[in-house]
Design a protein around this motif. Structure first.
Motif, mmCIF file in Angstrom:
data_model
loop_
_atom_site.group_PDB
_atom_site.id
_atom_site.type_symbol
_atom_site.label_atom_id
_atom_site.label_comp_id
_atom_site.label_asym_id
_atom_site.label_seq_id
_atom_site.Cartn_x
_atom_site.Cartn_y
_atom_site.Cartn_z
ATOM 1 N N LEU A 132 28.812 32.000 17.260
ATOM 2 C CA LEU A 132 28.045 33.203 17.392
ATOM 3 C C LEU A 132 29.286 34.375 17.972
ATOM 4 N N PRO A 133 29.998 33.939 19.055
ATOM 5 C CA PRO A 133 30.956 34.737 19.588
ATOM 6 C C PRO A 133 32.188 35.523 18.415
ATOM 7 N N HIS A 134 31.989 34.650 17.356
ATOM 8 C CA HIS A 134 32.866 35.397 16.284
ATOM 9 C C HIS A 134 32.340 36.321 15.386
ATOM 10 N N TRP A 135 31.048 36.087 15.447
ATOM 11 C CA TRP A 135 30.131 36.836 14.333
ATOM 12 C C TRP A 135 30.027 38.446 14.471
ATOM 13 N N ARG A 136 30.666 39.366 13.826
ATOM 14 C CA ARG A 136 30.774 40.574 13.933
ATOM 15 C C ARG A 136 31.040 41.459 12.481
ATOM 16 N N PHE A 137 30.389 42.423 12.328
ATOM 17 C CA PHE A 137 30.405 43.403 11.055
ATOM 18 C C PHE A 137 30.522 44.748 11.343
ATOM 19 N N LYS A 138 30.856 45.263 12.314
ATOM 20 C CA LYS A 138 30.695 46.803 12.639
ATOM 21 C C LYS A 138 31.390 47.678 11.565
ATOM 22 N N THR A 139 32.759 47.094 11.513
ATOM 23 C CA THR A 139 33.698 47.680 10.280
ATOM 24 C C THR A 139 34.347 46.916 9.415
ATOM 25 N N PRO A 140 34.436 47.233 8.489
ATOM 26 C CA PRO A 140 35.436 46.037 7.512
ATOM 27 C C PRO A 140 36.445 45.236 8.287
ATOM 28 N N ALA A 141 37.060 45.880 9.082
ATOM 29 C CA ALA A 141 38.250 45.213 9.658
ATOM 30 C C ALA A 141 37.661 44.289 10.804
ATOM 31 N N ILE A 142 36.679 44.489 11.424
ATOM 32 C CA ILE A 142 36.133 43.505 12.369
ATOM 33 C C ILE A 142 35.503 42.498 11.537
ATOM 34 N N ALA A 143 34.784 42.693 10.307
ATOM 35 C CA ALA A 143 34.118 41.840 9.585
ATOM 36 C C ALA A 143 35.349 40.746 8.918
ATOM 37 N N GLU A 144 36.329 41.175 8.681
ATOM 38 C CA GLU A 144 37.606 40.304 7.972
ATOM 39 C C GLU A 144 38.095 39.553 8.951
ATOM 40 N N VAL A 145 38.006 39.955 10.174
ATOM 41 C CA VAL A 145 38.695 39.007 11.287
ATOM 42 C C VAL A 145 37.555 38.240 11.668
ATOM 43 N N SER A 146 36.246 38.524 11.887
ATOM 44 C CA SER A 146 35.075 37.653 11.987
ATOM 45 C C SER A 146 34.939 36.512 10.851
ATOM 46 N N ALA A 147 34.857 36.889 9.771
ATOM 47 C CA ALA A 147 34.757 36.011 8.520
ATOM 48 C C ALA A 147 35.903 34.826 8.546
ATOM 49 N N LYS A 148 37.050 35.298 8.713
ATOM 50 C CA LYS A 148 38.138 34.342 8.877
ATOM 51 C C LYS A 148 37.988 33.458 9.857
ATOM 52 N N PRO A 175 13.051 54.696 4.170
ATOM 53 C CA PRO A 175 14.166 54.991 2.822
ATOM 54 C C PRO A 175 15.128 54.368 3.130
ATOM 55 N N TYR A 176 16.050 54.134 1.796
ATOM 56 C CA TYR A 176 17.251 53.703 1.946
ATOM 57 C C TYR A 176 18.353 54.821 2.401
ATOM 58 N N HIS A 177 19.149 54.429 3.106
ATOM 59 C CA HIS A 177 20.484 55.079 3.531
ATOM 60 C C HIS A 177 21.714 54.368 3.270
ATOM 61 N N VAL A 178 22.622 54.927 2.541
ATOM 62 C CA VAL A 178 23.569 54.113 2.213
ATOM 63 C C VAL A 178 24.988 54.163 3.224
ATOM 64 N N ASN A 179 25.518 53.317 3.955
ATOM 65 C CA ASN A 179 26.360 53.265 4.713
ATOM 66 C C ASN A 179 27.548 52.596 4.070
ATOM 67 N N GLU A 180 28.574 53.245 3.470
ATOM 68 C CA GLU A 180 29.495 52.547 3.033
ATOM 69 C C GLU A 180 30.472 51.679 3.543
ATOM 70 N N GLU A 181 30.811 51.849 5.044
ATOM 71 C CA GLU A 181 31.326 51.259 5.837
ATOM 72 C C GLU A 181 30.734 49.566 6.060
ATOM 73 N N LYS A 182 29.313 49.645 6.240
ATOM 74 C CA LYS A 182 28.735 48.511 6.370
ATOM 75 C C LYS A 182 28.669 47.713 5.071
ATOM 76 N N ALA A 183 28.409 48.343 4.021
ATOM 77 C CA ALA A 183 28.355 47.790 2.675
ATOM 78 C C ALA A 183 29.882 47.024 2.416
ATOM 79 N N ALA A 184 30.898 47.745 2.835
ATOM 80 C CA ALA A 184 32.246 47.086 2.741
ATOM 81 C C ALA A 184 32.260 45.817 3.577
ATOM 82 N N SER A 185 31.687 45.864 4.739
ATOM 83 C CA SER A 185 31.833 44.557 5.674
ATOM 84 C C SER A 185 30.995 43.530 4.832
ATOM 85 N N ALA A 186 29.658 44.039 4.389
ATOM 86 C CA ALA A 186 28.937 43.106 3.657
ATOM 87 C C ALA A 186 29.682 42.401 2.584
ATOM 88 N N ALA A 187 30.344 42.989 1.854
ATOM 89 C CA ALA A 187 31.295 42.653 0.703
ATOM 90 C C ALA A 187 32.293 41.397 0.999
#
Length: 149
Positions: free
Chosen positions: A42-58, A110-122
């Protein structure tokens, strides 16, 4: 003999010491309850930005590989669950402002597109796909389920 109280007793189980009590379950089921893995991952799990998500996933994938080296399927599966949850939660925030999918009447907001979070998800999705194709992980999963249910 005291009957097992799932809600109460589950919180006190050390699944590293008692892997036979771990059920793979569906999706992310139990991800925030299975110790000591929750506290390790859990301490490593983050997704706020793609850069943070990349570090987290790795970092989570490093733990996945460390669990593999220790022949710890439960740890591997918990790391997989956190990777999967990184994808699903980031997608939720990508689709719905504030991450809230339903209103108080259980109607989908309603749906709201947040490209930054979509990139984190990817980013998390790519790692999750690798795990789902990992033949060693799949064999260990099958073995665990055959042995323990």
């Amino acid at each position: 003999m005291k009957e097992f109280d799932y809600q109460q007793d589950f919180k006190t189980i050390d699944f590293r010491q008692q892997p036979e009590l771990y059920q793979v379950g569906r999706g992310e089921q139990g991800v925030l309850m299975v110790e000591p893995y929750k506290s390790e991952i859990l301490p490593h799990w983050r997704f706020k930005t793609p850069a943070i998500a990349e570090v987290s996933a790795k970092e989570i994938m490093k733990l996945f590989e460390a669990y593999r080296e220790q022949d710890d399927f439960v740890g591997m599966d918990m790391a997989r669950k956190f990777i999967q949850m990184g994808y699903t939660r980031a997608r939720r925030y990508a689709n719905h402002k504030g991450g809230r999918k339903y209103d108080d009447d259980r109607q989908i907001l309603p749906y709201h597109v947040n490209e930054e979070k979509a990139a984190s998800a990817a980013i998390f999705k790519a790692w999750w796909d690798k795990i789902r194709e990992d033949q060693d992980y799949l064999a260990r999963k099958k073995q665990h389920q055959a042995k323990y249910g």
